[in-house]
Design a protein around this motif. Structure first.
Motif, PDB file in Angstrom:
ATOM      1  N   LEU A 122     -45.173 -37.691  -4.042  1.00  0.00           N
ATOM      2  CA  LEU A 122     -45.573 -38.795  -4.817  1.00  0.00           C
ATOM      3  C   LEU A 122     -45.367 -40.019  -3.804  1.00  0.00           C
ATOM      4  O   LEU A 122     -46.291 -40.976  -3.515  1.00  0.00           O
ATOM      5  CB  LEU A 122     -44.994 -39.135  -6.116  1.00  0.00           C
ATOM      6  N   MET A 123     -44.324 -39.776  -3.144  1.00  0.00           N
ATOM      7  CA  MET A 123     -43.764 -40.952  -2.103  1.00  0.00           C
ATOM      8  C   MET A 123     -44.884 -40.868  -0.905  1.00  0.00           C
ATOM      9  O   MET A 123     -45.294 -41.933  -0.482  1.00  0.00           O
ATOM     10  CB  MET A 123     -42.218 -40.651  -1.534  1.00  0.00           C
ATOM     11  N   GLU A 124     -45.213 -39.791  -0.747  1.00  0.00           N
ATOM     12  CA  GLU A 124     -46.227 -39.589   0.503  1.00  0.00           C
ATOM     13  C   GLU A 124     -47.419 -40.141   0.238  1.00  0.00           C
ATOM     14  O   GLU A 124     -48.088 -40.946   0.969  1.00  0.00           O
ATOM     15  CB  GLU A 124     -46.414 -38.141   0.899  1.00  0.00           C
ATOM     16  N   GLN A 125     -47.942 -40.192  -0.990  1.00  0.00           N
ATOM     17  CA  GLN A 125     -49.282 -40.689  -1.474  1.00  0.00           C
ATOM     18  C   GLN A 125     -49.047 -42.134  -1.529  1.00  0.00           C
ATOM     19  O   GLN A 125     -50.005 -42.844  -1.384  1.00  0.00           O
ATOM     20  CB  GLN A 125     -49.462 -40.195  -2.958  1.00  0.00           C
ATOM     21  N   VAL A 128     -44.807 -44.122   1.346  1.00  0.00           N
ATOM     22  CA  VAL A 128     -43.281 -44.202   1.700  1.00  0.00           C
ATOM     23  C   VAL A 128     -42.909 -42.938   2.766  1.00  0.00           C
ATOM     24  O   VAL A 128     -43.560 -41.902   2.522  1.00  0.00           O
ATOM     25  CB  VAL A 128     -42.388 -44.075   0.289  1.00  0.00           C
ATOM     26  N   PRO A 129     -42.467 -43.229   4.039  1.00  0.00           N
ATOM     27  CA  PRO A 129     -42.206 -42.321   4.954  1.00  0.00           C
ATOM     28  C   PRO A 129     -41.356 -41.138   4.296  1.00  0.00           C
ATOM     29  O   PRO A 129     -40.177 -41.337   3.814  1.00  0.00           O
ATOM     30  CB  PRO A 129     -41.594 -42.838   6.082  1.00  0.00           C
ATOM     31  N   ILE A 130     -41.498 -39.900   4.509  1.00  0.00           N
ATOM     32  CA  ILE A 130     -40.715 -38.634   4.184  1.00  0.00           C
ATOM     33  C   ILE A 130     -40.355 -37.916   5.481  1.00  0.00           C
ATOM     34  O   ILE A 130     -41.217 -37.839   6.566  1.00  0.00           O
ATOM     35  CB  ILE A 130     -41.412 -37.929   3.151  1.00  0.00           C
ATOM     36  N   VAL A 131     -39.465 -37.201   5.376  1.00  0.00           N
ATOM     37  CA  VAL A 131     -38.799 -35.909   6.465  1.00  0.00           C
ATOM     38  C   VAL A 131     -39.733 -35.196   6.504  1.00  0.00           C
ATOM     39  O   VAL A 131     -40.088 -34.408   5.325  1.00  0.00           O
ATOM     40  CB  VAL A 131     -37.446 -35.683   6.125  1.00  0.00           C
ATOM     41  N   GLU A 281     -34.153 -46.041  14.444  1.00  0.00           N
ATOM     42  CA  GLU A 281     -34.954 -47.265  13.877  1.00  0.00           C
ATOM     43  C   GLU A 281     -36.039 -46.427  12.683  1.00  0.00           C
ATOM     44  O   GLU A 281     -36.762 -47.160  12.298  1.00  0.00           O
ATOM     45  CB  GLU A 281     -35.576 -47.950  14.775  1.00  0.00           C
ATOM     46  N   ASP A 282     -35.763 -45.069  12.732  1.00  0.00           N
ATOM     47  CA  ASP A 282     -36.617 -44.206  11.650  1.00  0.00           C
ATOM     48  C   ASP A 282     -36.137 -44.008  10.388  1.00  0.00           C
ATOM     49  O   ASP A 282     -34.635 -43.892  10.440  1.00  0.00           O
ATOM     50  CB  ASP A 282     -36.549 -43.051  12.306  1.00  0.00           C
ATOM     51  N   ALA A 283     -36.802 -44.427   9.312  1.00  0.00           N
ATOM     52  CA  ALA A 283     -36.031 -44.092   7.987  1.00  0.00           C
ATOM     53  C   ALA A 283     -37.093 -43.176   7.318  1.00  0.00           C
ATOM     54  O   ALA A 283     -38.222 -43.437   7.228  1.00  0.00           O
ATOM     55  CB  ALA A 283     -35.881 -45.466   7.463  1.00  0.00           C
ATOM     56  N   PHE A 284     -36.604 -42.502   6.444  1.00  0.00           N
ATOM     57  CA  PHE A 284     -37.254 -41.264   5.699  1.00  0.00           C
ATOM     58  C   PHE A 284     -36.781 -41.497   4.137  1.00  0.00           C
ATOM     59  O   PHE A 284     -35.585 -41.145   4.068  1.00  0.00           O
ATOM     60  CB  PHE A 284     -37.192 -39.997   6.304  1.00  0.00           C
TER      61      PHE A 284
END
Length: 653
Positions: A122-125, A128-131, A281-284
């Motif tokens: 759902l976050m990917e849709q 929202v960035p994911i690992v 500077e990356d956030a997942f």
């Protein structure tokens, strides 16, 4: 607003909710298990209901019994706190069906965010960035191993159905994957009733940064800044702070925006926490906790807000009190004081709190605890006994205030992580913001140094504890056993064990005290009992020392630390203690998960012989030396009490 609120929880969070509800003029109802009949939250509430035996599955996790207590008390709302049923969608639905407001998000949001795999899809849709990883439904071992190889080692195995570090295993190389997968599935099944897992790229030095979000039923969603929760043990938080330090303005803004997008994507309402893995500077996106967090006080300290009051008002249909976050004021740091032994891989500790002294609360120091001196830490619930939350105009002052507060704590009767926390708060790397989730392991030598030998003053206090009861209790001089003689002072021998070290003290009666050789020099030792302490005169110095005795164990609390010494029989024949070392028993009550050896099998020092599950933790019973398994005293699946034989070893031939 509601008139009556039921708190479906225990411990410090139940006490916290009761305080806020009382300030708002609400009538409070507590629920409790048989183990918590005398607990603080029960005494604080206006009304309390027994809901079952000590085990959580028969009390705090029983939806039917909690709803029965709500109906009997006339409660119009239920606050679940955190843990137990706080993220249980079925409980939220049952409250709605009963016409009782659930102080939390809608069941659909709990259900979606409760599944790590579904929430990441759902976050990917939602952008929202994911690992990078695998979040699919196929759970065959061969398929998961293939996906791990595709992602590339190291990978992280995570339970799909829950958090808190349960079912989480890093895997550094492919040959370790099957064993780690089996362990993760076993933990996940025990903790969540669901052994499904997901896989993610294992970041080498990640930070755990989270954003507090709030949403109301009118469609308004805001953030209340960041928290850093990177310092952990067993993948569970130990120290938290707000705002998260050392983030660039651009990264901080992206985290705020991503957290609000995540909340809106699931139609969120009430308090929630969106957690991120941050590296550089990356956030997942990692997960969303659909409840109030243990660490919410640090946010309250820097915003001046009461998040529990906000939850109650939103649950009653009111809009958010603010439409945007107030600027954070200063800095706040929280530590979790646990009944556990850092030197034994943070093994939980049970028993009575024979001494429990916390510093007085102040404007810059918040204390939250659900126990008090004399209470027992049982094996049935999480071993956290208190939270200390310090504030300062900047981070350096907040850490200094926290360190001072920890120095005022006194704990005896159980083993705690107090010393670990003191060293953590003062560590140069902590002050320098060198934060990541491997902090505790990287600085383990500093945070868990080798045990210091007991100083002469501790030995002297323990000796007095052994001598004074008889000397004070007996009036007839012919029945005294302290070395008194009609024609001159006699002497006696004490044997004190300090870990593996043994100290033989010969004490010769001299006037009102004894002459004793300590640290290579003979000195005069005298003392008397005061309220909960001993007045110890050693040479020319007088000390007031808290000393607690439990059978043959004597705990001595000095300003520089605490030592537990054992009184041994100095005339016992040698070998008895060594023989007992071959019997490995359960350190606390629990359930035997695995027995990994068979009778007659040769084992080596450090080899895992059995796995015990207790207090949300898997405890590994290991061989203290090379030997042969002489007897196995339990079976997998069996529930054992403290002291039950697990495995007995015989010396290798």
């Amino acid at each position: 607003m509601f008139r009556t609120l039921l708190i479906a929880n225990r411990g410090e969070i139940a006490c916290r909710i009761i305080r806020t509800a009382r300030r708002m003029g609400l009538r409070t109802v507590a629920v409790f298990s048989e183990a918590d009949a005398e607990a603080q939250h029960v005494a604080m509430a206006d009304e309390a209901h027994l809901i079952g035996p000590a085990r959580a599955a028969e009390s705090y996790l029983r939806i039917d019994r909690i709803l029965a207590a709500a109906r009997a008390s006339g409660a119009e709302a239920i606050h679940p706190g955190y843990g137990f049923l706080s993220e249980n969608a079925d409980f939220a639905e049952a409250c709605a069906e009963a016409g009782i407001a659930f102080v939390g998000p809608p069941p659909a949001a709990i259900r979606v965010m409760g599944s790590k795999a579904e929430s990441k899809r759902l976050m990917e849709q939602a952008g929202v960035p994911i690992v990078p990883g695998y979040h699919g439904e196929e759970q065959e071992e061969a398929h998961l191993a293939h996906q791990a190889a595709r992602i590339g080692f190291p990978v992280l195995i995570k339970a799909s159905a829950g958090g808190g570090g349960k079912g989480m295993r890093p895997v550094l190389k492919a040959e370790d994957f099957p064993a780690q997968l089996a362990g993760a599935r076993r933990e996940a099944k025990a903790a969540f009733g669901d052994d499904r897992v997901l896989l993610e790229r294992y970041l080498q030095k990640p930070r755990h940064v989270e954003v507090q979000v709030f949403a109301d039923t009118q469609g308004h969603t805001i953030h209340l800044h960041t928290r850093d929760c990177s310092v952990q043990r067993r993948h569970q938080k130990v120290l938290e702070e707000a705002p998260a330090p050392d983030l660039s303005p651009a990264l901080r803004a992206r985290l705020h925006e991503a957290a609000i997008a995540a909340a809106r994507a699931v139609g969120y309402v009430s308090a929630g926490t969106v957690e991120f893995i941050v590296e550089g500077e990356d956030a997942f996106f990692m997960e969303m906790n659909t409840r109030l967090q243990v660490e919410h006080p640090v946010t309250e300290m820097v915003t001046g807000l009461d998040l529990v009051e906000w939850q109650l008002r939103i649950a009653a249909g009111e809009p958010l009190p603010l439409r945007e976050a107030p600027a954070p004021r200063g800095h706040s740091v929280e530590v979790r004081l646990y009944a556990e032994d850092p030197a034994q891989d943070f093994r939980p500790s049970t028993g009575p709190l024979r001494r429990f002294v916390l510093p007085a609360p102040a404007a810059d120091l918040r204390i939250e605890s659900g126990v008090q001196e004399g209470d027992a830490i049982t094996p049935f619930y999480d071993p956290m006994i208190a939270k200390l939350v310090a504030w300062g105009p900047d981070r350096e002052v907040a850490l200094a205030r926290l360190g001072a507060a920890l120095g005022e704590c006194r704990i005896a009767g159980i083993t705690s992580n107090l010393g670990f926390l003191q060293r953590l708060a003062a560590h140069p790397a902590m002050r320098a913001m060198e934060l990541d989730t491997g902090f505790a392991a990287r600085f383990a030598a500093d945070l868990q140094p080798p045990a210091r030998p007991a100083p002469p003053l501790a030995l002297a206090a323990a000796a007095l504890e052994a001598l004074l009861p008889e000397a004070d209790a007996v009036a007839d001089p012919w029945e005294r056993h302290d070395g008194w003689r009609l024609q001159g002072g006699g002497s006696q021998l004490l044997l004190l064990a300090d870990g593996e070290a043994r100290h033989r003290l010969r004490l010769t009666h001299a006037g009102a005290g004894w002459r004793v050789a300590l640290d290579g020099a003979e000195t005069l030792l005298a003392g008397r009992r005061l309220d909960g302490a001993l007045q110890v005169t050693l040479g020319d110095a007088v000390h007031r020392i808290p000393v607690l005795r439990d059978g043959d164990a004597v705990q001595v609390l000095l300003p520089e630390g605490a030592w537990t010494l054992r009184l041994l029989d100095p005339y016992a024949p040698p070998g008895g203690e060594a023989a007992a070392q071959g019997r490995l028993s359960a350190p606390i009550p629990g359930r035997v998960v695995q027995v990994l050896v068979a009778e007659g099998e040769s084992v080596t020092r450090g080899q895992v012989l059995a796995v015990l599950e207790a207090m949300k933790t898997e405890l590994r019973i290991t061989a203290p030396a090379d030997g042969v398994v002489a007897h196995i005293g339990c079976a997998a699946g069996e529930t054992v009490e403290e002291g039950t034989e697990i495995v007995t070893l015989a010396a290798a031939e």
